[in-house]
Design an enzyme around this catalytic site. Sequence first.
Site, PDB file in Angstrom:
ATOM      1  N   ASP A  80       9.034  12.771  -5.843  1.00 26.67           N
ATOM      2  CA  ASP A  80       9.853  13.378  -6.885  1.00 26.67           C
ATOM      3  C   ASP A  80      10.343  12.335  -7.887  1.00 26.67           C
ATOM      4  OD1 ASP A  80      10.424  15.952  -7.582  1.00 26.67           O
ATOM      5  OD2 ASP A  80      12.395  16.019  -6.644  1.00 26.67           O
ATOM      6  N   ASP A 128      12.533  22.253  -3.725  1.00 24.22           N
ATOM      7  CA  ASP A 128      13.928  21.881  -3.496  1.00 24.22           C
ATOM      8  C   ASP A 128      14.610  22.819  -2.513  1.00 24.22           C
ATOM      9  OD1 ASP A 128      13.634  19.828  -5.372  1.00 24.22           O
ATOM     10  OD2 ASP A 128      14.082  21.185  -7.030  1.00 24.22           O
TER      11      ASP A 128
END
Length: 482
Positions: free
Chosen positions: A333, A393
Amino acid sequence: VAADEGILHASGNGVPPVTKDYCIIYNSNWVSLPKSLDNATFSPLENLTSTVLCNSSEVPSGSMKDKAVVVMRGNCTFLEKARIAQSSGAKMLLIASKPRLSPLSDNKTDFEDVTIPVALIRYSDIVDMQLALGSEVNVTLYSPPLPEFDYSMVVIFLIAVFTVALGGYWSGVAELENLKAIASPGERETRRKKEENVTFTPVTVILFVVICCVMLVLLYFFYKWLVYVIISVFCLASAMSLYNCLAALIGEIPFGQCRIACCNKSIEVRLIFLAAFCIAAAVVWAVFRNEDRWAWILQDILGVAFCLNFIKTLKMPNFKSCVILLGLLLLYDVFFVFITPFITKNGASIMVEVAAGPFGNSEKLPVVIRVPRLEYSASTLCDMPFSLLGFGDIIVPGLLVAYCRRFDVQTSSSSVYYISCTIAYAVGMVLTFVVLALMKMGQPALLYLVPCTLITSSLVAWRRKEMKKFWKGSNYQVGWMP
């Protein structure tokens, strides 16, 4: 769009007057726009999109006097156009652009005499303005301040925490059923047939992260083709996930269990109707996915079902695998958000480009929970009408929450790991939103979610003197199923 964003407020001549707002890009170093409509001055719009206004001889004399003029972009500079428009008496210059809107950057020191507002607007918006409001339109420009906080984040927060908590709980229920099946030889074979879980090993965790990296890079270079592959896969996977979620609920209802025989098997009629409903929901979303007024609701329902099914189905065997998965995806990420801008030609991160749709592609990836922004601003109108949270997420920390819940079941620890990890996830989400509000830019949520959940789970295991057992997993593990 990395530029100053504003709003063009247009009013037609009907009774009552019809109004519409459109996105504009301007340069605040050249001119400052009013913060609200109360201080804005309207001017009649003069449509001169048949010219690029690179030469004053292109426009009939007197046609710009006290008007807001719109011309095409052309090859000359923005300020050259503005000087010509100002010398002809124009009050405002709008430059229509067919390509994607980009920042207005010229050497202002050479055009100190230019004082009228200059803004870039989409050509399609000019066409829409003429169709919706008629030939006589009055316009003004203003730029409301960006709100410090948007309440759509509260909705995103509730959806995310609910999904993670429910997914972890469902995984614990399945684990309890597995333990009962182990203890009862008569139920073991029946349970084995129903078992659809897949267990991740450290090797498959690394392979999964590598596939994620490769897929993201391929999407960056071949987005306009692969986006339709992702949409198709999402429709199929979300329909199956919605079916699994609703079938689990229906299974608890002791009514409507009539069956029909088909292919030497007995199938409940209600499950046939349920399958048809889930397929129809996915098809309706696929057809109307770009309808912003309501399609986001269906996308979020399908997305929540997908995340729930993923968290319940994919089992982490121990805390070691959780650390490897969450740690690698955190690096993934951060790298694709913060590091890739130094590599790409346009200085944009690969993650942001793919999420927004590279090259102005109208098709967006459906792998996000999205909620319309509730606070009106230029950013809402221009490029971010929705608050977004990626499925990753939710799913990635959710796998850790699910492991904590299963560990609670296996060790009869009164849900202490599950509750503490879920609370840690909620704290991580709040931290993400706080940083987002302070920095005014998109954040990789895993940067905050991963440390919160991993550290909290580790502290609970250390405090209970169960770290070794928590790290290696309990003695009971479901075997690998290909």
